[in-house]
Design an enzyme around this catalytic site. Structure first.
Site, PDB file in Angstrom:
ATOM      1  N   GLY A  14      -3.571 -13.527   5.457  1.00 59.77           N
ATOM      2  CA  GLY A  14      -2.296 -14.239   5.124  1.00 59.77           C
ATOM      3  C   GLY A  14      -2.012 -15.443   4.610  1.00 59.77           C
ATOM      4  N   SER A  15      -3.269 -15.908   4.164  1.00 56.69           N
ATOM      5  CA  SER A  15      -3.181 -17.510   3.671  1.00 56.69           C
ATOM      6  C   SER A  15      -2.181 -17.575   2.347  1.00 56.69           C
ATOM      7  CB  SER A  15      -4.475 -18.245   3.647  1.00 56.69           C
ATOM      8  OG  SER A  15      -5.140 -17.639   2.559  1.00 56.69           O
ATOM      9  N   ASN A  16      -2.342 -16.649   1.470  1.00 57.57           N
ATOM     10  CA  ASN A  16      -1.474 -16.417   0.391  1.00 57.57           C
ATOM     11  C   ASN A  16       0.051 -16.361   0.710  1.00 57.57           C
ATOM     12  OD1 ASN A  16      -2.686 -16.785  -2.528  1.00 57.57           O
ATOM     13  ND2 ASN A  16      -4.229 -15.653  -1.115  1.00 57.57           N
ATOM     14  N   ARG A  68      -1.004   9.592   2.036  1.00 54.28           N
ATOM     15  CA  ARG A  68      -0.577   8.150   1.670  1.00 54.28           C
ATOM     16  C   ARG A  68       0.836   8.303   1.103  1.00 54.28           C
ATOM     17  NH1 ARG A  68      -3.696   5.460  -3.510  1.00 54.28           N
ATOM     18  NH2 ARG A  68      -3.899   7.587  -4.133  1.00 54.28           N
ATOM     19  N   LEU A  95      -4.948   1.033  -2.527  1.00 56.02           N
ATOM     20  CA  LEU A  95      -4.337   1.423  -3.878  1.00 56.02           C
ATOM     21  C   LEU A  95      -3.028   1.636  -3.797  1.00 56.02           C
ATOM     22  CD1 LEU A  95      -7.347   3.261  -5.713  1.00 56.02           C
ATOM     23  CD2 LEU A  95      -6.377   1.128  -6.256  1.00 56.02           C
ATOM     24  N   ILE A  96      -2.483   1.712  -4.657  1.00 56.22           N
ATOM     25  CA  ILE A  96      -0.708   1.846  -4.588  1.00 56.22           C
ATOM     26  C   ILE A  96      -0.653   3.231  -5.282  1.00 56.22           C
ATOM     27  CG2 ILE A  96       1.250   1.317  -5.421  1.00 56.22           C
ATOM     28  CD1 ILE A  96       0.403  -0.647  -3.408  1.00 56.22           C
ATOM     29  N   ASN A 110      -0.131  -8.375  -8.262  1.00 57.24           N
ATOM     30  CA  ASN A 110      -1.222  -8.832  -7.448  1.00 57.24           C
ATOM     31  C   ASN A 110      -1.996  -9.858  -7.880  1.00 57.24           C
ATOM     32  OD1 ASN A 110      -3.212  -7.890  -5.399  1.00 57.24           O
ATOM     33  ND2 ASN A 110      -4.448  -7.180  -7.089  1.00 57.24           N
ATOM     34  N   HIS A 112      -5.884 -11.379  -7.608  1.00 56.52           N
ATOM     35  CA  HIS A 112      -7.334 -11.171  -7.435  1.00 56.52           C
ATOM     36  C   HIS A 112      -8.175 -12.358  -7.621  1.00 56.52           C
ATOM     37  CE1 HIS A 112     -10.550  -8.234  -7.249  1.00 56.52           C
ATOM     38  NE2 HIS A 112     -11.060  -8.866  -8.161  1.00 56.52           N
TER      39      HIS A 112
HETATM   40  C1  GAR Z   1      -7.289 -13.441  -1.432  1.00 59.62           C
HETATM   41  O1  GAR Z   1      -8.051 -14.186  -1.863  1.00 59.62           O
HETATM   42  C2  GAR Z   1      -6.808 -12.473  -2.816  1.00 59.62           C
HETATM   43  O2  GAR Z   1      -7.205 -12.970  -3.951  1.00 59.62           O
HETATM   44  C3  GAR Z   1      -7.868 -11.310  -2.360  1.00 59.62           C
HETATM   45  O3  GAR Z   1      -7.896 -11.136  -0.871  1.00 59.62           O
HETATM   46  C4  GAR Z   1      -7.676 -12.568  -0.376  1.00 59.62           C
HETATM   47  C5  GAR Z   1      -6.692 -12.770   0.612  1.00 59.62           C
HETATM   48  O4  GAR Z   1      -6.732 -13.932   1.336  1.00 59.62           O
HETATM   49  N1  GAR Z   1      -7.495 -10.050  -2.820  1.00 59.62           N
HETATM   50  C6  GAR Z   1      -8.117  -9.177  -3.391  1.00 59.62           C
HETATM   51  O5  GAR Z   1      -9.512  -9.220  -3.116  1.00 59.62           O
HETATM   52  C7  GAR Z   1      -7.582  -7.809  -3.830  1.00 59.62           C
HETATM   53  N2  GAR Z   1      -8.453  -7.203  -4.535  1.00 59.62           N
HETATM   54  P1  GAR Z   1      -5.265 -14.236   2.236  1.00 59.62           P
HETATM   55  O6  GAR Z   1      -4.889 -12.689   3.301  1.00 59.62           O
HETATM   56  O7  GAR Z   1      -5.834 -15.375   3.142  1.00 59.62           O
HETATM   57  O8  GAR Z   1      -4.011 -14.404   1.504  1.00 59.62           O
END
Ligand code: GAR
Length: 204
Positions: A14-16, A68, A95-96, A110, A112
């Site tokens: 969850g850093s994003n 799901r 996947l949604i 999203n 990526h």
């Molecule tokens: C992020 O780097 C995001 O881009 C990636 O997961 C990480 C989550 O980090 N997402 C994917 O790979 C989606 N296919 P976070 O939990 O620290 O935000």
């Protein structure tokens, strides 16, 4: 449904999510308000971050549902109850299905960690290193039924340095994510992203 009412979906660190919360505090989210965290992993660090930030969390284990569709129907009910207008996936590793996609068409985005369409799916950073590319990056895109296949909204590049490890590259990619995602979420929350076919544009 109000564009400015945001639900963030996350499965892990969850850093994003934290970067988006910080952006909201600093008025960098275009008037957007994070109203809810949705996680499929109740034990994930992101759930603790939401609690600390005072953001309500919907923590549901998919395996507690018949399938799901039922799992997503429970999420959709909560999103609608809270009048959520924008769904922001931030490390949500599922996947949604159409159960969520249909009511939120054009309203799910999203992030990526690669320059799509290169290195879709899991471990994009490891895939890029293994391939030996010199340039990778970050993509924010609309979500469709495929794996990282929806229209691209924004991309930023990150150079791969000689001697990079998955950790060192991930660290630089994350820094770019923390800057880019709030910008795009702000534009979405202010209804400034237009989509024409697969061509998305940010503007007034
Ligand atoms: C992020 O780097 C995001 O881009 C990636 O997961 C990480 C989550 O980090 N997402 C994917 O790979 C989606 N296919 P976070 O939990 O620290 O935000």
């Amino acid at each position: 449904m109000e564009w400015s009412r945001i639900a963030v979906f996350a499965s892990g660190q969850g850093s994003n999510f934290a970067a988006l919360v910080q952006a909201q505090r600093e008025n960098r989210l275009g008037g957007g308000q994070i109203e809810l965290l949705v996680s499929d992993k109740p034990e994930a660090l992101v759930a603790r971050r939401a609690e600390e930030a005072g953001i309500p969390a919907l923590l549901l284990r998919p395996k507690d549902f018949a399938g799901r569709e039922q799992y997503e129907a429970a999420i959709v009910a909560e999103l609608q109850r809270r009048n959520i207008g924008l769904v922001v996936l931030a490390g949500y590793m599922r996947l949604i299905s159409p159960v969520l996609l249909a009511p939120y068409a054009g309203r799910i985005i999203n992030i990526h960690p690669s320059l799509l369409p290169a290195f879709a799916g899991k471990d994009a950073i490891g895939q890029a290193l293994e391939y030996g590319v010199k340039l990778t990056g970050v993509t924010v895109h609309f979500v469709d039924g495929g794996m990282d296949t929806g229209p691209v909204i924004a991309q930023r590049s990150v150079e791969v340095n000689p001697g990079d490890t998955a950790e060192s590259l991930a660290e630089r990619i994350h820094q770019v994510e923390y800057a880019l995602y709030p910008e795009v979420v702000a534009a979405m929350a202010a209804s400034k992203v237009k989509l024409n076919g697969r061509m998305a544009t940010l503007g007034d």
